[in-house]
Motif scaffolding. Structure first.
Motif, PDB file in Angstrom:
ATOM      1  N   MET A   1       0.855  -1.251   0.113  1.00 30.63           N
ATOM      2  CA  MET A   1      -0.016   0.069   0.113  1.00 30.63           C
ATOM      3  C   MET A   1       0.969   1.222   0.095  1.00 30.63           C
ATOM      4  O   MET A   1       2.040   1.061   0.536  1.00 30.63           O
ATOM      5  N   LYS A   2       0.285   2.437  -0.442  1.00 30.68           N
ATOM      6  CA  LYS A   2       1.075   3.683  -0.418  1.00 30.68           C
ATOM      7  C   LYS A   2       0.877   4.345   0.968  1.00 30.68           C
ATOM      8  O   LYS A   2      -0.151   3.907   1.809  1.00 30.68           O
ATOM      9  N   GLY A   3       1.830   5.148   1.084  1.00 31.66           N
ATOM     10  CA  GLY A   3       1.875   5.756   2.911  1.00 31.66           C
ATOM     11  C   GLY A   3       2.918   4.783   3.574  1.00 31.66           C
ATOM     12  O   GLY A   3       3.296   3.986   3.295  1.00 31.66           O
ATOM     13  N   THR A   4       2.502   5.205   5.180  1.00 28.18           N
ATOM     14  CA  THR A   4       3.159   4.683   6.083  1.00 28.18           C
ATOM     15  C   THR A   4       2.392   3.554   6.862  1.00 28.18           C
ATOM     16  O   THR A   4       1.291   4.040   7.210  1.00 28.18           O
ATOM     17  N   GLU A   5       2.919   2.374   6.933  1.00 22.95           N
ATOM     18  CA  GLU A   5       2.084   1.370   7.628  1.00 22.95           C
ATOM     19  C   GLU A   5       3.007   0.754   8.643  1.00 22.95           C
ATOM     20  O   GLU A   5       4.238   0.493   8.274  1.00 22.95           O
ATOM     21  N   ILE A   6       2.233   0.444   9.862  1.00 22.02           N
ATOM     22  CA  ILE A   6       2.962  -0.654  10.843  1.00 22.02           C
ATOM     23  C   ILE A   6       2.359  -1.779  10.886  1.00 22.02           C
ATOM     24  O   ILE A   6       1.184  -1.905  11.118  1.00 22.02           O
TER      25      ILE A   6
END
Length: 348
Positions: free
Chosen positions: A1-6
């Motif tokens: 996915m695009k963006g920041t993920e944890i």
């Protein structure tokens, strides 16, 4: 996915947290056995080591730590210390007397007085408001206690920040008053999931589902990090191979035989190396054998390498070029090597 993920999950029953930016892992936290960096302990001063400028410290459960440049310590004296890194096999844990009581919004700093707000927060009105909040939270505290408000405070509620300050202050005051006694663990290091919450700031998404690591792609990337080969694109690659004495890095151009191939591959390796060392948990002496390029281009490669390491959170020192044309640097050992961790998990 695009963006920041944890992505939060487990491998072999142990906690794992991965921070991904646009689907690529940028940081990794692993649950480790035993004392991890950040743990605060009461130890007992042992014998000094001549020629090294330090002393051994007896820790709980028969473990041993090493404290550099101690001042005014006597053998047998109880002392408060914090685990500062990861020990090499067969060596004592690195320790520091500079304790940090760290949470998501606040860091209490004994023996480093002052109220500070993260430089990442630039709005002057907000900085003033946070400074006032810090002053109120530390009112009546010992003058030796300092406080740092972290960048995530920029988007946080004042009540949350105030509660965090109060909790860290109470913890610091309790620990600092508990210096006498036998070696004991006083504050354990955070687990992988807690560390992600504490240190990785605000993100677009947090996935706590059972298959979060697999769905995010983190699991496949972790498996790739266990192998020495790193694809640099365009056919170029580098091999990262830890030895007992140092970390050997070999950069190759692949099938590209153009005049600029060596420089292109070396610049790509210089940009990627800090991330690879961070995710693999590798530190100590690093020796890089870059792909062939002219001496006139050494400065350009060194500038790229320096910029990449300045953006990395770990301490690194670039020593420079060797007579044989390799590049040397050192990086602080701040986490367990990923390969060792995976071996422990596999062994159960």
């Amino acid at each position: 996915m695009k963006g920041t993920e944890i992505a939060l999950g487990r491998i072999g029953g142990r906690e794992v947290a991965a921070r991904l930016v646009d689907g690529r892992i940028e940081d990794l936290a692993l649950e480790v056995a035993g004392l991890a960096p950040g743990a605060i302990l009461r130890g007992k001063v042992g014998r000094p080591v001549k020629g090294v400028g330090g002393v051994f410290v007896t820790l709980p459960d028969g473990e041993s730590g090493f404290l550099r440049a101690p001042k005014g310590l006597a053998p047998g004296q109880p002392i408060l210390v914090q685990v500062a890194g990861v020990a090499e096999p067969g060596k004592a844990l690195p320790l520091t007397q500079r304790l940090l009581f760290k949470s998501r919004f606040a860091i209490v700093t004994p023996d480093a007085p002052g109220l500070n707000v993260s430089r990442a927060i630039r709005d002057e009105e907000q900085r003033a408001a946070l400074t006032a909040l810090a002053a109120e939270g530390m009112r009546g505290a010992d003058e030796s206690l300092g406080l740092i408000l972290r960048s995530v405070c920029e988007t946080a509620d004042d009540a949350e920040i105030a509660e965090d300050i109060a909790q860290m202050r109470r913890l610091a005051e309790a620990v600092l008053a508990d210096v006498n006694g036998d070696p004991e663990l006083l504050v354990d290091a955070p687990g992988a999931h807690e560390l992600a919450w504490r240190d990785w700031g605000d993100v677009d998404r947090v996935d706590t589902s059972e298959d979060a690591l697999a769905v995010s792609g983190a699991l496949d990337q972790i498996e790739a990090l266990a192998r020495p080969l790193v694809d640099l694109g365009g056919g170029a690659s580098m091999l990262i191979e830890p030895t007992r004495a140092l970390i050997a890095v070999d950069v190759n151009t692949g099938r590209d035989t153009s005049p600029a191939a060596g420089l292109k591959a070396s610049i790509a390796a210089a940009r990627e190396l800090p991330r690879q060392l961070r995710l693999r948990g590798l530190g100590g002496v690093v020796l890089i054998d870059f792909a062939p390029f002219g001496k006139r281009d050494r400065q350009a490669v060194e500038q790229v390498l320096g910029k990449a390491f300045r953006a990395d959170a770990s301490e690194a020192s670039l020593a420079g070029w060797t007579p044989l044309g390799n590049f040397e640097l050192t990086r602080r050992r701040d986490r367990q090597p990923l390969a060792d961790w995976l071996d422990e998990v596999a062994d159960g």
